[in-house]
Design a protein around this motif. Sequence first.
Motif, PDB file in Angstrom:
ATOM      1  N   THR A 127       0.832  -1.196   0.000  1.00  0.00           N
ATOM      2  CA  THR A 127       0.000   0.000   0.000  1.00  0.00           C
ATOM      3  C   THR A 127       0.870   1.250   0.000  1.00  0.00           C
ATOM      4  OG1 THR A 127      -0.096   0.385   2.389  1.00  0.00           O
ATOM      5  CG2 THR A 127      -1.556  -1.321   1.497  1.00  0.00           C
ATOM      6  N   HIS A 160      -6.777   0.584  -3.194  1.00  0.00           N
ATOM      7  CA  HIS A 160      -5.547   1.339  -2.943  1.00  0.00           C
ATOM      8  C   HIS A 160      -4.425   0.424  -2.456  1.00  0.00           C
ATOM      9  CE1 HIS A 160      -7.516   5.202  -3.538  1.00  0.00           C
ATOM     10  NE2 HIS A 160      -8.471   4.821  -2.701  1.00  0.00           N
ATOM     11  N   ALA A 161      -4.352  -0.785  -3.002  1.00  0.00           N
ATOM     12  CA  ALA A 161      -3.351  -1.750  -2.562  1.00  0.00           C
ATOM     13  C   ALA A 161      -3.182  -2.835  -3.618  1.00  0.00           C
ATOM     14  CB  ALA A 161      -3.769  -2.374  -1.237  1.00  0.00           C
TER      15      ALA A 161
END
Length: 287
Positions: A127, A160-161
């Motif tokens: 992340t 988001h990762a």
Amino acid sequence: MDLHRIFGTTTPVIGVVHLQPLPTAARWGGNLRAVIERAEQEATALAAGGVNGIIVENFFDAPFPKNHVDPAVVSAMTLIVERLQNLVTVPLGLNVLRNDAHSALAIASCTGAAFIRVNVLTGVMATDQGLIEGEAHQLLRYRRELGSDVQILADVLVKHARPLGTPNLTVAVQDTIERGLADGVILSGWATGSPPSLEDLELAKAAAGDVPVFIGSGASIENIGQLLQAADGVIVSSSLKRQGKREQSIDPVRVGRFVDTVRACQQRPQAVATPKAVNTNSASLSR
């Protein structure tokens, strides 16, 4: 997880209160009263619009720490949840970003909140905060020690990762439930405001069995009818805000229209879907 017992419906709409920056955050403005008032306004708008639950998260505290927020954040969120409980009757939940599930569980257990959202419960994700490792073993033991029945909703291949290794949605869902003991799983798109694909939701639902699957991002009036064909509930925020912009406040008119759309979807006859073959070597992902 008994959705009807917790939310009063088998297809819950969970709205989100994005808290303004809290103490110690990079953009903290120094006025906690203003943060509380904004949270109260948004929770009231969500409840008036007919949502079945509300999740409170420190969304505007970015950039986030990986695993542990400052005690001032825990204190502020506890105070805010207690204030909101005096205003609305729908069940509340917590998401302490980025991945402070222990603090979320502590706040929920002490305030009587019903559930928490955990971005990474199992596995390892790369992340913008660095590598985040799931700590399901610690969290589940902590829940037992607290004597708590707070439900754990866990993201699978969170937005988001990126997962380390080859992503496999089916295995990730099964591991989150069977090895991480999640009470429900959440599937999102690649970022805030991006929806998961219907194909990914179908794969997740097939792998989850009787465990509820929630849409975790990107739901709107335009797509919710399709997405709910393969999901049990939805967590929604951006599309409920004025002009559909996440920086704006909650628009009660948009909330009402969204909830009405979901209820209409519940009432219409559903076609029986033919189960798809599950490929255990790869999965369709839109992260």
